[in-house]
Motif scaffolding. Structure first.
Motif, mmCIF file in Angstrom:
data_model
loop_
_atom_site.group_PDB
_atom_site.id
_atom_site.type_symbol
_atom_site.label_atom_id
_atom_site.label_comp_id
_atom_site.label_asym_id
_atom_site.label_seq_id
_atom_site.Cartn_x
_atom_site.Cartn_y
_atom_site.Cartn_z
ATOM 1 N N LYS A 1 -14.233 -10.795 -22.761
ATOM 2 C CA LYS A 1 -14.496 -10.347 -24.262
ATOM 3 C C LYS A 1 -14.970 -11.878 -24.912
ATOM 4 N N GLU A 2 -15.344 -11.798 -26.148
ATOM 5 C CA GLU A 2 -15.673 -13.104 -26.684
ATOM 6 C C GLU A 2 -14.847 -14.179 -26.628
ATOM 7 N N LEU A 3 -15.432 -15.266 -26.483
ATOM 8 C CA LEU A 3 -14.822 -16.545 -26.517
ATOM 9 C C LEU A 3 -15.348 -17.276 -27.785
ATOM 10 N N ARG B 1 -17.884 -17.688 -30.982
ATOM 11 C CA ARG B 1 -18.805 -16.988 -31.925
ATOM 12 C C ARG B 1 -19.207 -18.220 -33.155
ATOM 13 N N ASN C 1 -23.153 -15.900 -29.380
ATOM 14 C CA ASN C 1 -21.821 -15.467 -28.973
ATOM 15 C C ASN C 1 -21.719 -15.710 -27.446
ATOM 16 N N THR D 1 -19.211 -14.980 -24.155
ATOM 17 C CA THR D 1 -17.812 -14.378 -23.733
ATOM 18 C C THR D 1 -17.288 -15.086 -22.759
ATOM 19 N N HIS D 2 -15.989 -14.740 -22.355
ATOM 20 C CA HIS D 2 -15.298 -15.310 -21.216
ATOM 21 C C HIS D 2 -16.438 -15.267 -19.826
ATOM 22 N N GLU E 1 -19.023 -16.160 -19.104
ATOM 23 C CA GLU E 1 -20.453 -16.074 -19.136
ATOM 24 C C GLU E 1 -21.210 -17.268 -18.798
ATOM 25 N N ALA F 1 -16.240 -20.058 -19.378
ATOM 26 C CA ALA F 1 -17.650 -19.701 -20.130
ATOM 27 C C ALA F 1 -18.480 -21.193 -19.871
#
Ligand SMILES: Nc1ncnc2c1ncn2[C@@H]1O[C@H](COP(=O)(O)OP(=O)(O)OP(=O)(O)O)[C@@H](O)[C@H]1O
Ligand SMILES: [Mg+2]
Length: 248
Positions: free
Chosen positions: A11-13, A15, A35, A37-38, A40, A198
Motif C-alpha cells: 500500500k501507499e507509503l 504521497r 505516489n 507504495t511499499h 515499489e 520502497a
C-alpha cells in the motif's frame, strides 16, 4: 531475473502533491506529484537540470517546498527537517558523495545507526550493513582513502544505516564499470524484494532503470512529463524529445 509480476506491491507509503520549489526566477520543481507504495522501485529520470535532485532534497528534508505537501507513512512531513525525515524512515544517498573522510568506513555507518541504537548495537548493525554492501574487507579503512566505487557503496551503507522504509538513490551507478553496475542492480533489487523497501532511483543509466523499475517518472524543466511502466515511458514522444533536446 526480475520477478515483479509475482511480487505484491504494497500500500501507499509516500504521497507528494503539487510540489514547487523556486530558486530566484527558476522553477526547479514545478507542480510535481508522486505516489510510492511499499516495495515499489521507481526510476526518476530526466535531462541534466530537470529538478531530480531538488525533488529528492524536498522529500528528504534538505529543502523546503514553496508549495505542495508530502506525507510519508501517514505522517505529514512537508517542510520537515532532514533529521525528522530520517526518523520517519527516509534514507538517501547524495549525488556528490560526502563521507566523513577522517572516519573509518565502520565509523561512518555507525553514525547513522546511532539514530536507532546505542553505540555498541549501532556498531554491530553497521558491520552487518557494510557486509551486505560487500565492504567487509574495508571496515577499518579511512573513508577519505576509498576509491570512487567504494565511496558509492559507503554512501549506500550510510543511507541504509538509519533502517529506512524508503531509499532515495541519487545516481549511485554513475562512474561505475559494467560489472560494478550489475552488482549494484542485484543489491538494489534485493533491498526492495527481500527487505521490502520502497526505492526511488535517479539514474541516467537507462538499462538499469529498465531492468529495475516498476514505474518510471520523467522530469523536464521541473515538470513531470511522463509516468508509467518503463517500456512505455521510454517510447513516449515527449520523453524522447526531452532527451534529444538535452546534452546527454
Ligand atoms: N541551491 C540551488 N540554488 C540555485 N539553483 C539551484 C540550486 N539547486 C539546484 N538549482 C538549479 O535547479 C535546477 C534543477 O537542479 P537539480 O540539481 O535538481 O537537477 P537534476 O535533475 O538533479 O540535474 P543533474 O541530472 O544534472 O543532476 C538546475 O537549473 C539547478 O541549477
Ligand atoms: Mg541531480
Amino acid at each position: 531475473m526480475m520477478d515483479t509480476a509475482s511480487r505484491s506491491i504494497g500500500k501507499e507509503l509516500l504521497r507528494a502533491s503539487g510540489l514547487v520549489r523556486r530558486f530566484g526566477g527558476l522553477v526547479a520543481v514545478n507542480e510535481v506529484s508522486l505516489n510510492v507504495t511499499h516495495r515499489e522501485i521507481v526510476g526518476l529520470i530526466g535531462p541534466n537540470g530537470a529538478g531530480k535532485t531538488s525533488l529528492f532534497n524536498i522529500l528528504s528534508g534538505q529543502l523546503g517546498p514553496d508549495s505542495g505537501n508530502v506525507s510519508f507513512a501517514g505522517q505529514d512531513i512537508t517542510g520537515a527537517s532532514a533529521s525528522v525525515c530520517a526518523r520517519a524512515g527516509i534514507g538517501r544517498t547524495f549525488q556528490i558523495v560526502k563521507p566523513l573522510v577522517s572516519l573509518t568506513v565502520h565509523e561512518n555507518v555507525t553514525v547513522g545507526a546511532l539514530l536507532n541504537y546505542p553505540l555498541a548495537t549501532a556498531r554491530e548493525k553497521a558491520e552487518e550493513i557494510i557486509g551486505r554492501v560487500g565492504m567487509r574487507s574495508l571496515l577499518d579503512q579511512q573513508a577519505g582513502s576509498l576509491t570512487l566505487e567504494s565511496r558509492k557503496r559507503l554512501e549506500l551503507a550510510r543511507a541504509l544505516s538509519i533502517e529506512p522504509r524508503m531509499l532515495l538513490l541519487d545516481e549511485i551507478l554513475a562512474g561505475l564499470n559494467a560489472s560494478e553496475i550489475n552488482e549494484s542492480i542485484h543489491l538494489i533489487r534485493s533491498f526492495a524484494h527481500q527487505d521490502g523497501l520502497a526505492v526511488i532511483m535517479i539514474e541516467h543509466n537507462l538499462h538499469a532503470v529498465m531492468s529495475l523499475a516498476d514505474k518510471v517518472i520523467v522530469l523536464d524543466y521541473g515538470r513531470k512529463i511522463a509516468e508509467g511502466k518503463p517500456e512505455v515511458v521510454v517510447r513516449d514522444p515527449a520523453v524522447v524529445a526531452a532527451y534529444l533536446g538535452s546534452d546527454d
